[in-house]
Design a protein around this motif. Sequence first.
Motif, PDB file in Angstrom:
ATOM      1  N   VAL A 106       0.863  -1.181   0.000  1.00  0.00           N
ATOM      2  CA  VAL A 106       0.000   0.000   0.000  1.00  0.00           C
ATOM      3  C   VAL A 106       0.901   1.233   0.000  1.00  0.00           C
ATOM      4  O   VAL A 106       1.739   1.395   0.883  1.00  0.00           O
ATOM      5  CB  VAL A 106      -0.912   0.017   1.245  1.00  0.00           C
ATOM      6  N   VAL A 107       0.757   2.080  -1.017  1.00  0.00           N
ATOM      7  CA  VAL A 107       1.561   3.304  -1.101  1.00  0.00           C
ATOM      8  C   VAL A 107       0.654   4.486  -0.786  1.00  0.00           C
ATOM      9  O   VAL A 107      -0.272   4.783  -1.547  1.00  0.00           O
ATOM     10  CB  VAL A 107       2.189   3.472  -2.497  1.00  0.00           C
ATOM     11  N   ASP A 108       0.904   5.122   0.329  1.00  0.00           N
ATOM     12  CA  ASP A 108       0.061   6.251   0.743  1.00  0.00           C
ATOM     13  C   ASP A 108       0.616   7.555   0.171  1.00  0.00           C
ATOM     14  O   ASP A 108       1.820   7.653  -0.087  1.00  0.00           O
ATOM     15  CB  ASP A 108       0.027   6.326   2.278  1.00  0.00           C
ATOM     16  N   GLU A 109      -0.242   8.534  -0.007  1.00  0.00           N
ATOM     17  CA  GLU A 109       0.158   9.845  -0.543  1.00  0.00           C
ATOM     18  C   GLU A 109       0.984   9.662  -1.812  1.00  0.00           C
ATOM     19  O   GLU A 109       2.019  10.320  -1.990  1.00  0.00           O
ATOM     20  CB  GLU A 109       0.964  10.647   0.503  1.00  0.00           C
ATOM     21  N   ALA A 110       0.517   8.781  -2.681  1.00  0.00           N
ATOM     22  CA  ALA A 110       1.294   8.456  -3.889  1.00  0.00           C
ATOM     23  C   ALA A 110       1.553   9.712  -4.722  1.00  0.00           C
ATOM     24  O   ALA A 110       2.606   9.847  -5.345  1.00  0.00           O
ATOM     25  CB  ALA A 110       0.548   7.409  -4.723  1.00  0.00           C
ATOM     26  N   HIS A 111       0.602  10.646  -4.713  1.00  0.00           N
ATOM     27  CA  HIS A 111       0.768  11.869  -5.513  1.00  0.00           C
ATOM     28  C   HIS A 111       1.957  12.689  -5.028  1.00  0.00           C
ATOM     29  O   HIS A 111       2.562  13.415  -5.805  1.00  0.00           O
ATOM     30  CB  HIS A 111      -0.492  12.715  -5.421  1.00  0.00           C
TER      31      HIS A 111
END
Lengths: 843, 233
Positions: free
Chosen positions: A148-153
């Motif tokens: 899970v990659v959070d804050e991908a932006h």
Amino acid sequence: MTALPPPFARWFAARGWTPRPHQLAMLEAARQGRSALLIAPTGGGKTLAGFLPSLVALQEQPREGLHTLYVSPLKALAVDIARNLLAPVQEIGLDIRIETRTGDTPANRRARQRARPPQILLTTPESLLLLLSLPEAAALFAGLEAVVVDEAHALAGTKRGDQLALGLARLSRLAPASRRFGLSATVNHPEALRAWLSPSARAEEVALIRGEAGAAPRIAVQLPAGRLPWGGHMGLASAPEIMAAIAAARVSIVFVNTRAQAELMFAALWKLNEQALPIALHHGSLTVEQRRKVEAAMAEGRLRAVVATSSLDLGIDWGDVDQVIQVGAPKGVSRLLQRVGRANHRMEEPSRALLVPANRFEVIECAAALESIAAGELDGEPPRPGALDVLAQHILAMACHAPFHPDALYDEVTRAAPYAALSRRDFDDVLRFVEDGGYALRGYERFRRLFRDAEGRVHVRGPAVARQLRLNLGTIVEAPLMKVKLRGGPVLGEVEEWFLSTLRPGDAFLFAGQVLRFERIAGTAAEVTRGGEGDPRVPAYAGSRMPLSTHLAARVRAILADPRRWRALPPSVREWLRLQAEASELPRADGLLVESFPRGGRWFLVAYGFEGRLAHHSLGMLATKRMERLGWGPLGYVASDYALIVWSAFEPGDAEALFAEDLLGEELEDWIAESSVLRRSFRHIATIAGLIEKHHPGVERSSRQMSVSADLIYDVLRRHEPDHVLLRATRAEAARGLTDVGRVGALLARARGRITHRRLARVSPLAVPVLIEEGREWVAGRAAEALLAEAAALVEEATGGREAFEEPLLAAPAEEAPARPAAAKAPRRGGRFRRSLPRALGR
Amino acid sequence: MTSLAPLHMAGERLMLCPMGVLLWPARRSLIAADLHLEKGSHFAARGRPLPPYDTRATLERFSLALRRHDPRRVILLGDSFHDAGGAARLAPDDLALLRRLLKGREVVWVLGNHDPAPPEGLPGAAVEALAEGPLRFRHIGGQPLARQGEAEISGHLHPKARLLTRAGPLTRPCFVSDGRRLVLPALGAYAGGLDLADGAFAALFPRGARAFLLGEERLYSLPVAPHRGALSA
């Protein structure tokens, strides 16, 4: 649509919640084994959507071993998520261990995690690479099901994002069946973000799931009571209004654009804080402990406001924040929305925000931002190609993990979207750099860090190399910093070393929200006491300001050019624009307005480019070079987000000749190579690539003579091997980001055949804010020498040639050589000092 | 045209050259400090493969100074090599260049803390220190001097100074002297510098000194006075 399994349905129901559609869509994607990108506003249960499939899978089939890896750009976020996940895990009665792994994790817990990994591990890109560099990484990640990659932006398109993309590519090799979930705020380039997340660098392999839009934010513009300032970016004139707004809300975040501004605004608010409302300060130079304390106080609801920089752009949710105040221009719509979204982390309620422009241009910029938000338009560039210095670090880390074959590693890294277009030549050059520096002049074979066996596999030379990698890991390079320590008290934070070096003992400066008196450099820290006298100075930090986005700039131009759109502007700004129309003319939406006028014995030339400070800075460098050649005698320039002003000894000639499109080609290479921007860039790249040691605050100073400055390396390398891979990487990076050459090109193209040059008798209204801009640059070349001569002559005049010690030196200090104005001399390559003096011996 | 700055110490007339070397015309001597040859390879051996061109770059500077002044004698004030193994690591081309540069000249290698042993295979005599006439040449300055008529010339510290100009501070390597002691700037391409504000300079020049910043064609001089344990302009 997949339904929630009963235990989860009961848990939702017990809380009075219904699962949101995007949460169920993520569950469905997971059941199909697909990767997915979830784009949703804050407060939409995004994090839970990311973890729900893993919790469900572990409930249905409990198992040991690492199941889900969560990566976040912030350590604090990882810690906070771990805490928040405990609630459903305990209440549903799941037998799942959740642990964090960051730079702060103590050694004994790390050892335990290796021996018995938790099912869910929360970490950062740096800690992930560290784990991947360990020999046991293959065993640790073999059973991984989800990332899970959070804050991908916030990661894609940055060096940390490059690093993570490479790490993900490796994870896909260790655990081919694992899926990736990206969590992102609304972005301008969802396709590029899907590709960034994709295991094959192709967007279509990642499902796109969108959450419902939240309520539209309510944003107002607040002007100061008195006269609207002409210039400046601090917004201090509005402090009383900001104070009143804080008092009227429950909890506010006051966002500013720079750390210096944070210090000043914090001090200004406390001067007005008659009710002694708890207001705190948060920025990246304060100690981690200090920042954690502020964050904890905020989380516990003990604060009414916090003055913050981008250090709080991302971060844990504080449910109580009901107002965001943005002081100074927003600079970009996406960033503004991100900041505004920090108020009211509940979707149904609108976020409330207040924009506080600091000057007249910023008022227009705020109006442009509001238009843009109303139109639902975002800005932000698509992610750029991956950086070669990050690749170098990754290659070394992979060698530390296990021997690899270059073909296989090339295949692996090109599956990461940032490196999908990486040429084999660049890959091989980076690999050669990691091996022994990769210089054309051989001679370092015996000092290799890597060696190849008979089958062509690459091995790391010894444990010392791996140790060095671990110390150097990461892509965040700070400017040389020095600790600020209160005498007999704690460390307050860090400021850039060069700032301290400009202080004399007894000087006062503003830091960590207090006026400090500089006492001395004590070992590795600057010792200070409380309460200095006189006007305190404010530490500035290089490169901390974000330039105006292309999108917002276009809107600002459109507003300026069209009086019908001035209705949104306050009367003083409309009046200012009307005066400009009378005295000169308004810049058109397409084309380029140039003004020139005499003032104070010099000539000024103003070009209203609206392409952001970095692009104007680059344009200033290029234009002054050409002006030197044209004999206009440029003396200096200043760049703002809106315009470039150059001053010269002689009246400028035709602006068409100056801003011709060939300006970029001709002088660019020369300039770029000499610019301080490039030197800074090289220092970062050389550090990340492992050529020079990462700065560990305090350590470097004591061993200064044992280290080599990046500047010296740059000079030597540029002269002897200008095509070295690190210099190629440096030039590419500077051309893309730091110098905004692309935007200079866009400006010149737009201006071709549409340059209006107005010759005025005096300064125009529009030029005033730019003229009083800080951060002036002086023309390179002869200027540095002329400045030194001038300063030395001034010192001589002031001291009457007297020595500090008693006996005079018998000799004249230097043979007579009057200070020459920079303009009087023919242009010459190289503003930087070189001791090799090629011309001096030409006699 | 490069301007030299004359400097009188212990009755001897010396000349400071903006290339960073000192001249003693009466003895046809050129004095240079802290070449730190092979610093790049020193780091490479420790896992930091710095560009291997530093020796060449330093020798090119040195060669310009030698061509310009054509001294009969060269006094190297120590740390000529970055470490004791430096001379042995010289690339064949660089070794040949260095030999060519020193050929026909008397060479004095004052030994430094980085190169405590004389370099093998190179011409010249190695000494711990050199006393000639009233001048004392050493790597590390600060030794006691006779009350009158003696002056000390040293390297080791790599002095650099910062001058505040209209456009912000500019930093340059510098000579620093109070008439009794003189410290030379480092000539090495990777040598770097130590700011005059460092306590080491205050210890050497307790009553203040004059700094001569290296410019492209001339020196820029300014007095530096002691202020709370540090020298400042």
